[in-house]
Design a protein around this motif. Structure first.
Motif, mmCIF file in Angstrom:
data_model
loop_
_atom_site.group_PDB
_atom_site.id
_atom_site.type_symbol
_atom_site.label_atom_id
_atom_site.label_comp_id
_atom_site.label_asym_id
_atom_site.label_seq_id
_atom_site.Cartn_x
_atom_site.Cartn_y
_atom_site.Cartn_z
ATOM 1 N N HIS A 34 0.954 -1.217 0.138
ATOM 2 C CA HIS A 34 -0.036 -0.070 0.079
ATOM 3 C C HIS A 34 0.930 1.253 -0.106
ATOM 4 O O HIS A 34 2.253 1.155 0.171
ATOM 5 C CB HIS A 34 -0.956 -0.068 1.242
ATOM 6 N N GLY A 35 0.334 2.400 -0.292
ATOM 7 C CA GLY A 35 1.083 3.606 -0.248
ATOM 8 C C GLY A 35 1.890 3.951 0.961
ATOM 9 O O GLY A 35 2.844 4.418 0.963
ATOM 10 N N HIS A 36 1.122 3.293 2.105
ATOM 11 C CA HIS A 36 1.769 3.860 3.571
ATOM 12 C C HIS A 36 2.489 2.678 4.236
ATOM 13 O O HIS A 36 3.259 2.832 5.006
ATOM 14 C CB HIS A 36 0.665 4.358 4.459
ATOM 15 N N ARG A 55 5.715 3.252 6.685
ATOM 16 C CA ARG A 55 6.682 4.480 6.102
ATOM 17 C C ARG A 55 6.297 5.726 6.985
ATOM 18 O O ARG A 55 6.827 6.825 7.010
ATOM 19 C CB ARG A 55 6.058 4.860 4.668
ATOM 20 N N GLY A 56 5.233 5.934 7.869
ATOM 21 C CA GLY A 56 5.133 6.949 8.858
ATOM 22 C C GLY A 56 5.434 6.624 10.190
ATOM 23 O O GLY A 56 4.896 5.734 10.739
ATOM 24 N N ALA A 57 6.437 7.557 10.747
ATOM 25 C CA ALA A 57 6.778 7.316 12.038
ATOM 26 C C ALA A 57 5.852 7.347 13.198
ATOM 27 O O ALA A 57 5.700 6.543 13.967
ATOM 28 C CB ALA A 57 7.862 8.262 12.453
ATOM 29 N N GLY A 88 13.223 7.192 8.734
ATOM 30 C CA GLY A 88 12.023 7.380 9.334
ATOM 31 C C GLY A 88 11.111 6.511 9.464
ATOM 32 O O GLY A 88 10.177 6.557 10.177
ATOM 33 N N SER A 89 11.109 5.451 8.466
ATOM 34 C CA SER A 89 10.269 4.351 8.372
ATOM 35 C C SER A 89 10.423 3.479 9.414
ATOM 36 O O SER A 89 11.611 3.495 10.219
ATOM 37 C CB SER A 89 10.125 3.907 7.068
ATOM 38 N N HIS A 90 9.575 2.623 9.820
ATOM 39 C CA HIS A 90 9.861 1.365 10.728
ATOM 40 C C HIS A 90 9.640 0.270 10.255
ATOM 41 O O HIS A 90 8.514 -0.049 9.467
ATOM 42 C CB HIS A 90 8.700 1.556 12.064
#
Length: 294
Positions: A34-36, A55-57, A88-90
């Motif tokens: 997915h995009g995120h 991708r979002g912290a 910054g991604s996890h």
């Protein structure tokens, strides 16, 4: 990042999951994109785990804190470990839930079990603290806001289309009812209870996936997409949850707003060709007809 095995930070994370060295012979299967976020299933013999690249912290922190808080609860995957990447991604390693997504018929037949899980989650003290610390804002990505955004796009794209005009009275009713009454009963919620995020384990126990939307918000908003995709009666949900009798109309109104947001979204993607899903559009139309008819 198409090959998880080439991510330098992946090996240390697997060593946390399988400290006996089994990670060195693991097999990686890419299961979703997915995009995120992306997900992989990592398998070694009869042992598996899911690794998520978030991708979002902030979204990753919500997942990590929620699963830490819910450790030991059968309705949430076990968190095995996580690691922040330089961008910054996890990477998050968690239990691979052995189960299938329920359909609407299953939800209707086992509704008490679903409501029990929702009630247990909302009453969970450690989860509540996690939501206070890292949860999303209650109004972020709400059905009402999403419906307004898609309505605006459709007014530019195809305002005279009959399918767009069909939604005008639905939107007018959503605007007139407002969200004020829904806020009289607030919960610490999962944030995304549609049926695709549920799993039925082989022994019948229920589990929930995708914990990145946790937040404090109205109960009516929390159960709205569960009502829509489970083809459920809002008043029945309110009753089983033991909400005040006067709260049932709020559940109905938020479920209708949720159905409308999906209708407008899928209509826009059909019209502009960005991701046409005509069957989903037809489903959302039926949901709107049902929920706005009352």
């Amino acid at each position: 990042m198409d090959d998880l095995g080439q991510i330098a930070e992946f090996a240390p994370l697997l060593q946390e999951v399988w400290p006996d060295g089994a990670a060195s012979s693991a097999v990686v299967e890419h299961v979703s994109h997915h995009g995120h976020a992306e997900h992989w299933r990592v398998r070694n013999g009869d042992r598996t785990c899911i690794v998520r690249l978030s991708r979002g912290a902030e979204a990753a922190a919500r997942i990590e804190r929620a699963l830490e808080a819910l450790s030991g609860e059968e309705f949430a995957p076990e968190l095995y470990g996580w690691r922040a990447l330089p961008d910054g991604s996890h990477l998050i390693a968690m239990e691979d839930i052995d189960g299938t997504p329920p359909d609407a018929g299953y939800a209707q037949a086992h509704l008490r079990a679903f409501i029990d899980v929702i009630c247990r989650l909302h009453a969970h003290a450690r989860f509540q603290r996690a939501v206070v610390d890292v949860g999303r804002g209650g109004g972020e990505d709400s059905s009402r806001g999403w419906a307004e955004e898609e309505w605006g796009r459709l007014q530019t794209l195809a305002p005279s289309d009959g399918r767009v005009r069909r939604a005008a009275p639905w939107l007018a009713r959503t605007r007139s009812e407002g969200e004020t009454s829904a806020r009289s009963l607030m919960v610490y919620g999962h944030g995304d209870l549609h049926l695709g995020n549920w799993r039925v384990r082989p022994d019948g126990r229920l589990a929930l996936l995708d914990w990145e939307e946790v937040r404090r918000w109205p109960l009516a908003s929390e159960v709205a997409d569960f009502v829509v995709f489970g083809e459920l009666e809002p008043e029945t949900i309110a009753d089983l949850y033991e909400a005040p009798v006067t709260y049932a109309p709020a559940v109905h109104a938020e479920a209708a707003a949720c159905a409308l947001s999906f209708y407008l979204y899928w209509l826009r993607t059909v019209i502009d060709g960005s991701g046409p899903r005509p069957n989903d559009l037809a489903f959302a139309a039926r949901a709107c007809e049902r929920l706005f008819a009352a």
